[in-house]
Scaffold this active site. Sequence first.
Site, PDB file in Angstrom:
ATOM      1  N   THR A  58       3.777  12.385 -14.822  1.00 51.57           N
ATOM      2  CA  THR A  58       2.657  13.332 -14.853  1.00 51.57           C
ATOM      3  C   THR A  58       1.361  12.744 -14.286  1.00 51.57           C
ATOM      4  O   THR A  58       0.351  13.428 -14.238  1.00 51.57           O
ATOM      5  CB  THR A  58       2.397  13.805 -16.299  1.00 51.57           C
ATOM      6  OG1 THR A  58       2.099  12.661 -17.120  1.00 51.57           O
ATOM      7  CG2 THR A  58       3.611  14.522 -16.862  1.00 51.57           C
ATOM      8  N   GLY A  59       1.400  11.489 -13.872  1.00 51.99           N
ATOM      9  CA  GLY A  59       0.216  10.883 -13.275  1.00 51.99           C
ATOM     10  C   GLY A  59      -0.102  11.488 -11.918  1.00 51.99           C
ATOM     11  O   GLY A  59       0.739  12.120 -11.271  1.00 51.99           O
ATOM     12  N   LYS A  60      -1.315  11.277 -11.464  1.00 58.16           N
ATOM     13  CA  LYS A  60      -1.773  11.887 -10.215  1.00 58.16           C
ATOM     14  C   LYS A  60      -0.940  11.446  -9.022  1.00 58.16           C
ATOM     15  O   LYS A  60      -0.501  12.270  -8.210  1.00 58.16           O
ATOM     16  CB  LYS A  60      -3.256  11.533 -10.003  1.00 58.16           C
ATOM     17  CG  LYS A  60      -3.870  12.158  -8.761  1.00 58.16           C
ATOM     18  CD  LYS A  60      -5.341  11.794  -8.649  1.00 58.16           C
ATOM     19  CE  LYS A  60      -5.953  12.406  -7.387  1.00 58.16           C
ATOM     20  NZ  LYS A  60      -7.403  12.041  -7.247  1.00 58.16           N
ATOM     21  N   GLU A 138       1.927  -3.000  -6.000  1.00 60.07           N
ATOM     22  CA  GLU A 138       1.532  -4.316  -5.518  1.00 60.07           C
ATOM     23  C   GLU A 138       0.817  -5.048  -6.642  1.00 60.07           C
ATOM     24  O   GLU A 138       0.350  -4.440  -7.598  1.00 60.07           O
ATOM     25  CB  GLU A 138       0.606  -4.159  -4.308  1.00 60.07           C
ATOM     26  CG  GLU A 138       0.333  -5.429  -3.546  1.00 60.07           C
ATOM     27  CD  GLU A 138      -0.513  -5.186  -2.294  1.00 60.07           C
ATOM     28  OE1 GLU A 138      -0.736  -6.155  -1.548  1.00 60.07           O
ATOM     29  OE2 GLU A 138      -0.955  -4.040  -2.097  1.00 60.07           O
ATOM     30  N   TYR A 201       7.214   1.455   9.451  1.00 62.47           N
ATOM     31  CA  TYR A 201       6.788   2.770   9.929  1.00 62.47           C
ATOM     32  C   TYR A 201       6.700   2.780  11.450  1.00 62.47           C
ATOM     33  O   TYR A 201       7.077   3.755  12.109  1.00 62.47           O
ATOM     34  CB  TYR A 201       5.418   3.148   9.359  1.00 62.47           C
ATOM     35  CG  TYR A 201       5.294   3.086   7.860  1.00 62.47           C
ATOM     36  CD1 TYR A 201       6.416   3.173   7.032  1.00 62.47           C
ATOM     37  CD2 TYR A 201       4.049   2.929   7.247  1.00 62.47           C
ATOM     38  CE1 TYR A 201       6.294   3.099   5.658  1.00 62.47           C
ATOM     39  CE2 TYR A 201       3.926   2.865   5.881  1.00 62.47           C
ATOM     40  CZ  TYR A 201       5.042   2.942   5.080  1.00 62.47           C
ATOM     41  OH  TYR A 201       4.912   2.866   3.723  1.00 62.47           O
ATOM     42  N   GLU A 251       9.167 -11.524   8.366  1.00 67.20           N
ATOM     43  CA  GLU A 251       7.867 -12.158   8.525  1.00 67.20           C
ATOM     44  C   GLU A 251       7.913 -13.553   7.934  1.00 67.20           C
ATOM     45  O   GLU A 251       8.886 -13.939   7.260  1.00 67.20           O
ATOM     46  CB  GLU A 251       6.762 -11.335   7.851  1.00 67.20           C
ATOM     47  CG  GLU A 251       6.890 -11.235   6.347  1.00 67.20           C
ATOM     48  CD  GLU A 251       5.881 -10.282   5.726  1.00 67.20           C
ATOM     49  OE1 GLU A 251       5.428  -9.353   6.416  1.00 67.20           O
ATOM     50  OE2 GLU A 251       5.556 -10.477   4.537  1.00 67.20           O
ATOM     51  N   HIS A 294       0.411 -10.278   2.443  1.00 67.36           N
ATOM     52  CA  HIS A 294       1.437 -10.082   1.429  1.00 67.36           C
ATOM     53  C   HIS A 294       1.491 -11.294   0.505  1.00 67.36           C
ATOM     54  O   HIS A 294       1.318 -12.432   0.947  1.00 67.36           O
ATOM     55  CB  HIS A 294       2.822  -9.908   2.077  1.00 67.36           C
ATOM     56  CG  HIS A 294       2.995  -8.595   2.751  1.00 67.36           C
ATOM     57  ND1 HIS A 294       3.864  -8.420   3.810  1.00 67.36           N
ATOM     58  CD2 HIS A 294       2.434  -7.381   2.535  1.00 67.36           C
ATOM     59  CE1 HIS A 294       3.835  -7.159   4.206  1.00 67.36           C
ATOM     60  NE2 HIS A 294       2.967  -6.513   3.452  1.00 67.36           N
TER      61      HIS A 294
END
Length: 709
Positions: A58-60, A138, A201, A251, A294
């Site tokens: 139910t969080g945004k 994160e 992406y 990476e 990262h």
Amino acid sequence: MISRHPHILRRARFNLQSWTLRTPQAAFSSSARRNGYDDTIQNLKIGANTRVIFQGFTGKLATANAKESMDWGTNVVGGVKPNGSGEHLGKPVLPSVRAAMEQLKPDVTGIYVAAHQAAAAIEEAIEAEVPLIVAVAEHIPLHDIMRIHSMLQSQSKSRLVGANAPGIISAIGRCRIGFQPLPTFSPGHIGIVAKSGTLSYETVGSLTRAGVGQSLCIAMGGDVIAGTNFVDALKVFEHDEDTEAIILVGEVGGTSEEEAADWIKNYNRRVKNPKPIAAVIGGLQAAPGRVMGHAGAWQGLGEGTAESKRKALESVGVTMVDHPAKLGGVMKEILSQAGRNVSKIEKSSAHAQQRRSYHTSRSSRRPLTSHSFNQTFQQKRSLHLSAEQSSGLLKSYDINLTTAPQSAPSSHYLGISPARSARSPSIIAAPTANPDQLHQRVRRFPFDYREGPTTAVINAAIAHLQLDAAPPKAKAQTAELIKNLWKLYHEKEAIDAHVSLALSETKDEIQIYNPYLFFDDAAFKSNKRQTDLHALRDKSQISETDKEADAAGIVYIPLGSTSSSAEQPTNLVGTLVNGAGLAMNTNDTLHIRLSEPPYSTTSANFLDTGGKATSATIKTSFKLILSDPRVSVVFVNIFGGLTLCDMIAEGIIMAFKEIGVEKPVVVRLRGTNEELGQKVLQEANLPIHAFDDFEEAVKKVGELANGQK
């Protein structure tokens, strides 16, 4: 979002008996031990029928993500709110994950809670035996993750993706658990596994523009320890009928890419017609001794450079590219060469675009040799402890330092450090403390986080130190040193706790010197733990630039020398990028393209605005970049996922108006709202060179940096 009292949870985390009581018997059954975590790899196979729940439903953030995923076709069957009930988005809300498992029978849970709550949420999902757990947050503290993996290694029901990862997505099955930008994806037959979200992406966008789509995309994530790694994903792709070819996005940091190369070598030998594989590795120009955005993007002792990872993959037949925008054309080419049915893989000819030639990666002009590595492997970190503070902290754990001996019959290197592949802490040991030999001679001896180092593990490390035949007192002191280092490491939530040691020439004892302590900022910043330790932070050692960047959530690292010497170049490129992996790759590609004639330039900095860049962070980024007198042109390279390209464009305009930008600016926008972003820049009527093609943008950067128009 998880209704647990912090002081109770903390006590449970650091008490072995509490953990035994908290964890269900099924998770530690003899059959679970016999089968193990590897048996859960099959849980990564998601698709149209996969049943998904959300923790923090139910969080945004979860609400927006769940609605978008449901509209796309994901089979969301409900969610969890602690002690909650009722409906949300037309789906049932349950009070616990166990209740959701019993009533909704999900295959996957997406954890959408803040970092300080995420570990408890993951633990609850493991205890409920949810088959696949996706953690996107994160800044989850490393020690929480190591404790979680101690649980995972003892069972064979639940598989973790993440943390610090965009999630997992089946483009064919229209099933997304994560925050990947949906307009970029298209159904197809290329499997992708990636450390970096933004680089993945870019990869997906290139495939879609080339007319080939994706089957399953698995995010490994950028943390020190990942729940799912490259080899896990390769095992899925090998047997996935929808996957015709594979892409790896790696990476700097860890050894997962080298392990993937070993697996691919064996795969190519045992399979008659292996699926073609391509890869891109970020971090060829990574600054030695720095964490590159990262949490896991740093090279530890015994780990390879980005260049060695590239060579390892290339040596087993993987097609290497230097920028993911080229992968659409590359995949068509290598599929055709492998005799695969390219027409089947193409989404449609209408979407196919003209294929450009692609550049294979070349060696960096400043490769990291083992010698330079060993001089610089220790991380430059935000928690600066003075020599006196380090000595005092070690002394409180009965580790008494001496000055480095002028001469000794032998030197040794010892510490506690993460073992990324084993997903656990480890004793790190080398029979020498000589920096020129450490990289080759160091070994890790993993142990269970909850149990600590056993006698057998300690003895194995002492044998590798070549101290097993040392005098009895010295050998006993070494064993005690290991236990004390572990106690410090565990209680203070260190990432690395290392010392050098030597046998005394006059006594039956060891001398301990040259300590190196590296602590996890996330434990303090996300969970407000270790406040006493972080109160020791020497802020005078932090530059004003670093302070401003940190306050804005920006990772800014100047590259090369920034002295005021007259020999300093004045035609370098200031880079502004969203996402650590893409920022590393941008620097790599600029170096490859522009460091040779007809150009003579390279990057001045690494700058990662973060995955949720705003107009304000873009303005601050420009201020940081332009504070470096070496910068002659600014290159903004954005691939919009959560970051909206129109918002980035507005931030660039704000920078021009409020801080005054007198250097030429090249902007390359791709991804979410890219057309709108281009329009915003056009209508601003400012001296901005806007592109959507990466190679054209880089060419323009080179021309401007070298005084061409």
